[in-house]
Design a protein around this motif. Structure first.
Motif, PDB file in Angstrom:
ATOM      1  N   LEU A  19     -26.156  17.985  12.242  1.00 51.12           N
ATOM      2  CA  LEU A  19     -26.441  19.111  11.351  1.00 51.12           C
ATOM      3  C   LEU A  19     -25.949  18.665   9.981  1.00 51.12           C
ATOM      4  O   LEU A  19     -24.749  18.656   9.712  1.00 51.12           O
ATOM      5  CB  LEU A  19     -25.732  20.381  11.831  1.00 51.12           C
ATOM      6  N   THR A  20     -26.882  18.228   9.172  1.00 47.45           N
ATOM      7  CA  THR A  20     -26.511  17.545   7.932  1.00 47.45           C
ATOM      8  C   THR A  20     -26.134  18.544   6.846  1.00 47.45           C
ATOM      9  O   THR A  20     -26.885  19.455   6.526  1.00 47.45           O
ATOM     10  CB  THR A  20     -27.688  16.689   7.430  1.00 47.45           C
ATOM     11  N   ASP A  21     -24.926  18.344   6.329  1.00 44.79           N
ATOM     12  CA  ASP A  21     -24.428  19.244   5.293  1.00 44.79           C
ATOM     13  C   ASP A  21     -23.549  18.421   4.348  1.00 44.79           C
ATOM     14  O   ASP A  21     -22.470  17.978   4.727  1.00 44.79           O
ATOM     15  CB  ASP A  21     -23.607  20.373   5.945  1.00 44.79           C
ATOM     16  N   ASP A  22     -24.026  18.218   3.134  1.00 45.14           N
ATOM     17  CA  ASP A  22     -23.243  17.428   2.177  1.00 45.14           C
ATOM     18  C   ASP A  22     -21.938  18.127   1.815  1.00 45.14           C
ATOM     19  O   ASP A  22     -20.975  17.497   1.391  1.00 45.14           O
ATOM     20  CB  ASP A  22     -24.064  17.163   0.907  1.00 45.14           C
ATOM     21  N   ASP A  23     -21.921  19.429   2.014  1.00 46.42           N
ATOM     22  CA  ASP A  23     -20.742  20.212   1.669  1.00 46.42           C
ATOM     23  C   ASP A  23     -19.864  20.458   2.903  1.00 46.42           C
ATOM     24  O   ASP A  23     -19.101  21.421   2.949  1.00 46.42           O
ATOM     25  CB  ASP A  23     -21.205  21.554   1.073  1.00 46.42           C
ATOM     26  N   TRP A  24     -19.960  19.553   3.874  1.00 45.98           N
ATOM     27  CA  TRP A  24     -19.276  19.761   5.159  1.00 45.98           C
ATOM     28  C   TRP A  24     -17.772  19.906   5.019  1.00 45.98           C
ATOM     29  O   TRP A  24     -17.133  20.626   5.779  1.00 45.98           O
ATOM     30  CB  TRP A  24     -19.607  18.610   6.115  1.00 45.98           C
ATOM     31  N   GLN A  25     -17.173  19.250   4.027  1.00 47.98           N
ATOM     32  CA  GLN A  25     -15.710  19.318   3.871  1.00 47.98           C
ATOM     33  C   GLN A  25     -15.258  20.730   3.518  1.00 47.98           C
ATOM     34  O   GLN A  25     -14.104  21.089   3.716  1.00 47.98           O
ATOM     35  CB  GLN A  25     -15.248  18.369   2.761  1.00 47.98           C
ATOM     36  N   ALA A  26     -16.170  21.516   2.934  1.00 50.83           N
ATOM     37  CA  ALA A  26     -15.797  22.861   2.506  1.00 50.83           C
ATOM     38  C   ALA A  26     -16.045  23.896   3.606  1.00 50.83           C
ATOM     39  O   ALA A  26     -15.706  25.064   3.443  1.00 50.83           O
ATOM     40  CB  ALA A  26     -16.577  23.240   1.252  1.00 50.83           C
ATOM     41  N   ARG A  27     -16.626  23.474   4.721  1.00 54.60           N
ATOM     42  CA  ARG A  27     -16.911  24.426   5.802  1.00 54.60           C
ATOM     43  C   ARG A  27     -15.621  24.867   6.497  1.00 54.60           C
ATOM     44  O   ARG A  27     -14.715  24.065   6.691  1.00 54.60           O
ATOM     45  CB  ARG A  27     -17.819  23.772   6.833  1.00 54.60           C
ATOM     46  N   ASP A  28     -15.564  26.110   6.915  1.00 55.12           N
ATOM     47  CA  ASP A  28     -14.417  26.560   7.711  1.00 55.12           C
ATOM     48  C   ASP A  28     -14.817  26.640   9.187  1.00 55.12           C
ATOM     49  O   ASP A  28     -15.965  26.375   9.557  1.00 55.12           O
ATOM     50  CB  ASP A  28     -13.851  27.879   7.174  1.00 55.12           C
ATOM     51  N   CYS A  29     -13.834  27.003  10.017  1.00 56.32           N
ATOM     52  CA  CYS A  29     -14.062  27.022  11.463  1.00 56.32           C
ATOM     53  C   CYS A  29     -15.169  27.998  11.836  1.00 56.32           C
ATOM     54  O   CYS A  29     -15.992  27.726  12.707  1.00 56.32           O
ATOM     55  CB  CYS A  29     -12.764  27.371  12.193  1.00 56.32           C
ATOM     56  N   ARG A  30     -15.203  29.140  11.153  1.00 53.01           N
ATOM     57  CA  ARG A  30     -16.182  30.166  11.474  1.00 53.01           C
ATOM     58  C   ARG A  30     -17.602  29.687  11.176  1.00 53.01           C
ATOM     59  O   ARG A  30     -18.491  29.774  12.031  1.00 53.01           O
ATOM     60  CB  ARG A  30     -15.866  31.438  10.677  1.00 53.01           C
ATOM     61  N   SER A  31     -17.813  29.156   9.976  1.00 51.75           N
ATOM     62  CA  SER A  31     -19.173  28.754   9.620  1.00 51.75           C
ATOM     63  C   SER A  31     -19.617  27.550  10.459  1.00 51.75           C
ATOM     64  O   SER A  31     -20.785  27.436  10.815  1.00 51.75           O
ATOM     65  CB  SER A  31     -19.274  28.451   8.127  1.00 51.75           C
ATOM     66  N   THR A  32     -18.669  26.670  10.805  1.00 48.40           N
ATOM     67  CA  THR A  32     -19.002  25.518  11.653  1.00 48.40           C
ATOM     68  C   THR A  32     -19.347  25.984  13.065  1.00 48.40           C
ATOM     69  O   THR A  32     -20.351  25.567  13.641  1.00 48.40           O
ATOM     70  CB  THR A  32     -17.819  24.528  11.697  1.00 48.40           C
ATOM     71  N   ALA A  33     -18.513  26.863  13.618  1.00 52.49           N
ATOM     72  CA  ALA A  33     -18.742  27.342  14.984  1.00 52.49           C
ATOM     73  C   ALA A  33     -20.085  28.069  15.085  1.00 52.49           C
ATOM     74  O   ALA A  33     -20.821  27.911  16.060  1.00 52.49           O
ATOM     75  CB  ALA A  33     -17.601  28.262  15.415  1.00 52.49           C
ATOM     76  N   LYS A  34     -20.428  28.846  14.056  1.00 48.73           N
ATOM     77  CA  LYS A  34     -21.695  29.587  14.095  1.00 48.73           C
ATOM     78  C   LYS A  34     -22.887  28.641  14.033  1.00 48.73           C
ATOM     79  O   LYS A  34     -23.878  28.823  14.743  1.00 48.73           O
ATOM     80  CB  LYS A  34     -21.763  30.586  12.935  1.00 48.73           C
ATOM     81  N   ALA A  35     -22.764  27.611  13.191  1.00 48.89           N
ATOM     82  CA  ALA A  35     -23.868  26.659  13.065  1.00 48.89           C
ATOM     83  C   ALA A  35     -24.044  25.869  14.370  1.00 48.89           C
ATOM     84  O   ALA A  35     -25.156  25.653  14.836  1.00 48.89           O
ATOM     85  CB  ALA A  35     -23.608  25.716  11.898  1.00 48.89           C
ATOM     86  N   LEU A  36     -22.914  25.460  14.980  1.00 49.28           N
ATOM     87  CA  LEU A  36     -22.985  24.718  16.251  1.00 49.28           C
ATOM     88  C   LEU A  36     -23.541  25.612  17.352  1.00 49.28           C
ATOM     89  O   LEU A  36     -24.370  25.188  18.158  1.00 49.28           O
ATOM     90  CB  LEU A  36     -21.602  24.184  16.640  1.00 49.28           C
ATOM     91  N   ALA A  37     -23.095  26.877  17.380  1.00 49.64           N
ATOM     92  CA  ALA A  37     -23.548  27.804  18.418  1.00 49.64           C
ATOM     93  C   ALA A  37     -25.062  27.995  18.325  1.00 49.64           C
ATOM     94  O   ALA A  37     -25.771  27.995  19.340  1.00 49.64           O
ATOM     95  CB  ALA A  37     -22.825  29.143  18.297  1.00 49.64           C
ATOM     96  N   ALA A  38     -25.571  28.138  17.104  1.00 50.37           N
ATOM     97  CA  ALA A  38     -27.017  28.348  16.929  1.00 50.37           C
ATOM     98  C   ALA A  38     -27.777  27.124  17.441  1.00 50.37           C
ATOM     99  O   ALA A  38     -28.797  27.257  18.125  1.00 50.37           O
ATOM    100  CB  ALA A  38     -27.325  28.604  15.454  1.00 50.37           C
TER     101      ALA A  38
END
Lengths: 250, 319
Positions: free
Chosen positions: A85-104
């Motif tokens: 899941l390509t995101d250039d701004d990945w370092q700024a992601r928090d646990c919630r936004s990461t978990a939601k993206a992975l869950a989807a």
């Protein structure tokens, strides 16, 4: 069985931390990256599960396009496919936004079991695995150091301060992996060659704002210069005095 | 005052110190705390809590089998119903198992292992370590509910007082995973993250059997100390991973950390540098551990540790 192992590209554990001019993000220019330590254990468990129960293993990550290096390394250990899941701004992601993206993405791919590391060695938050399970509505065992799967259910053990906890759970489930669960294998030359031909998809992660706002970062103040009390057993008496009268910890 | 739901752990009714510290953190930040207890012995825990300074106590009944997903669903429901703006738990194995799930139910972000909590800016602000403490991040949450776990030994337990009312509520029934048993540790040994003294050993001990020196020194502290280990000796199979201190083990901040035969790789230092006082015993005067140690003794562990063990035992006997 459809098996997914989630991994994270993190700075190598011997990295020196530097903070950039904004004082709210890390200077990553000197970082070497690697798959997070516990995620290697997750990948191993995924491959072992495939070996004993059959099925397919997909390596899933959220990160920069460069994370294809880590994903390929993991595929080389016996997985069948990779998804970034390509995101250039990945370092700024928090646990919630990461978990939601992975869950989807996991919902879209479908899975019976998902393995994650118990914690990523960069943010040390230990949250994505159990959050992901909750967003999916699945069972979850965190910090598993033993695991047995049996058709539609399983049992796991996890270390707590009180001792080893035995947990029984139903599938589908998310298992976060602790050291001791297995010994991650090295990729052989055959695996490395085969990994080059395995499918590696890139997709955009579900857009989701990070709720964790970093106000500032700092490196901890260096500890005040200590002193060598002396040499050998003769120094013990002086140490006791120092611990008692100076440090006041005795 | 902003409302907070706290998940409070206890062992058969006896409140856990890490949970009391969590309560202390919440009260110091000016939160209106509802402390939630469940499981066998929760009656006793609830009555102990009523004079702890918490504003209200909620006893979730009928949750005698432990299920982290059920606990999380119930805690999140309580947070929603009460309009809480914060949810806190202690960063223990159980607290860290439950809190992320509560956060997800509340669609909120989570800060694990926080080391400070402050509401003086009008909203909750916290600090937590990144990269095992090589960096300290000051953070705020944009989520509806501020969710966090408090690091053991980073906050003080409350002074106590008041007489909060205990309400009861039935736990929900649905659980996807549940604990079927716990095999207790031998002799009720302290966890390395909860102990106020940690005695840790490394490769300088040369052989697995020599770790008894470290255990002997820990025992001399009369139950206040836990043993820790460097990654080298955990990887060598001398000690379990649960004792490993460092970036791929546990981060500890006891009052006193004694490193025996540990050279002090950057990954190890990250795991113990926040200890209040650090003592290092190492043969090599140039070992990096001496850079972070308040007090160092250059010498052979086999000579120094027995002498130190005897001296500590004497101090303890006088106390």
């Amino acid at each position: 069985m459809k098996i997914i192992a989630c991994i994270k590209r993190v700075p190598a554990t011997d990295a020196q931390a530097k903070i950039d001019a904004s004082a709210s993000s890390l200077d990553t220019s000197s970082f070497q990256y690697m798959t997070s330590f516990y995620d290697e254990i997750a990948v191993e468990e995924a491959v072992k599960t495939k070996e004993s129960h059959g099925g397919e293993v997909t390596i899933l990550t959220l990160g920069p396009a460069e994370a294809s290096k880590e994903v390929r390394e993991c595929i080389a250990k016996g997985a069948d496919a990779g998804v970034i899941l390509t995101d250039d701004d990945w370092q700024a992601r928090d646990c919630r936004s990461t978990a939601k993206a992975l869950a989807a993405k996991i919902q879209e791919l479908g899975a019976d079991i998902v393995f994650c590391g118990k914690v990523a060695t960069d943010r040390d938050n230990a949250a994505v695995g159990p959050m992901l399970a909750t967003y999916l509505g699945w069972a979850c065992v965190t910090d598993a150091c033993e695991l047995e799967l049996d058709g539609s259910s399983g049992t796991a053990k996890r270390a707590t301060e009180a001792g080893l906890e035995s947990v029984s759970f139903s599938l589908p489930a998310v298992i976060t992996c602790d050291k001791g669960l297995n010994e991650p294998r090295y990729a052989g030359l055959k695996g490395i060659m085969a990994a080059k031909k395995k499918p590696l998809d890139e997709a955009a992660p579900q857009a989701e704002e990070s709720h964790a706002k970093v106000v500032s970062l700092e490196t901890p103040a260096p500890r005040p210069e200590g002193k060598i009390i002396g040499e050998g057993a003769a120094a013990v008496e002086d140490l006791i005095q120092a611990l008692r009268n100076e440090a006041k910890v005795l | 005052m902003s409302k907070a739901i706290l998940f409070i752990e206890h062992a058969g009714g006896e409140l856990r110190r890490a949970s009391l510290e969590c309560l202390g953190a919440a009260l110091s930040a000016g939160l209106d705390v509802t402390a939630v207890v469940m499981g066998p012995g929760a009656d006793a825990a609830a009555s102990a809590l009523s004079s702890s300074g918490a504003n209200a106590i909620c006893h979730l009944t009928g949750a005698d089998t432990w299920s982290p997903d059920r606990a999380a669903a119930d805690l999140a429901a309580l947070a929603k119903e009460s309009g809480a703006s914060a949810f806190l738990a202690a960063a223990t194995a159980t607290g860290k198992d439950v809190a992320p799930r509560v956060a997800a139910h509340l669609d909120s972000t989570l800060f694990s292992d926080i080391t400070s909590l402050d509401s003086s800016s009008g909203s909750l602000r916290t600090t937590r370590p990144w990269l095992a403490g090589k960096v300290i991040a000051t953070c705020e949450s944009a989520s509806e509910v501020f969710c966090a776990t408090t690091r053991p030994n980073a906050f003080s337990a409350p002074e106590g007082g008041g007489s909060a009312e205990v309400s009861e509520r039935a736990a929900s029934a649905d659980c996807k995973a549940s604990v079927t048993g716990v095999s207790a540790k031998e002799g009720g040994k302290l966890d390395v993250q909860e102990a106020s003294v940690v005695v840790a050993g490394g490769r300088g001990l040369q052989e697995a059997e020599h770790f008894s020196l470290v255990e002997g020194l820990a025992d001399a502290f009369g139950g206040a100390a836990a043993v820790g280990a460097s990654r080298a000796i955990v990887d060598a199979g001398w000690r379990p991973h649960s004792e490993q201190v460092g970036q791929t083990g546990k981060v500890v901040s006891p009052n006193l950390y004694i490193a025996v035969g540990i050279s002090g790789a950057i990954q190890h230092l990250a795991g113990m540098r926040t200890s209040k006082t650090i003592v290092a015993i190492n043969k090599d005067a140039d070992a990096p551990i001496f850079k972070v140690a308040d007090y160092g003794i250059v010498g052979d562990a086999f000579e120094v540790v027995p002498a130190l063990t005897e001296a500590i035992a004497k101090v303890q006997a006088e106390a």
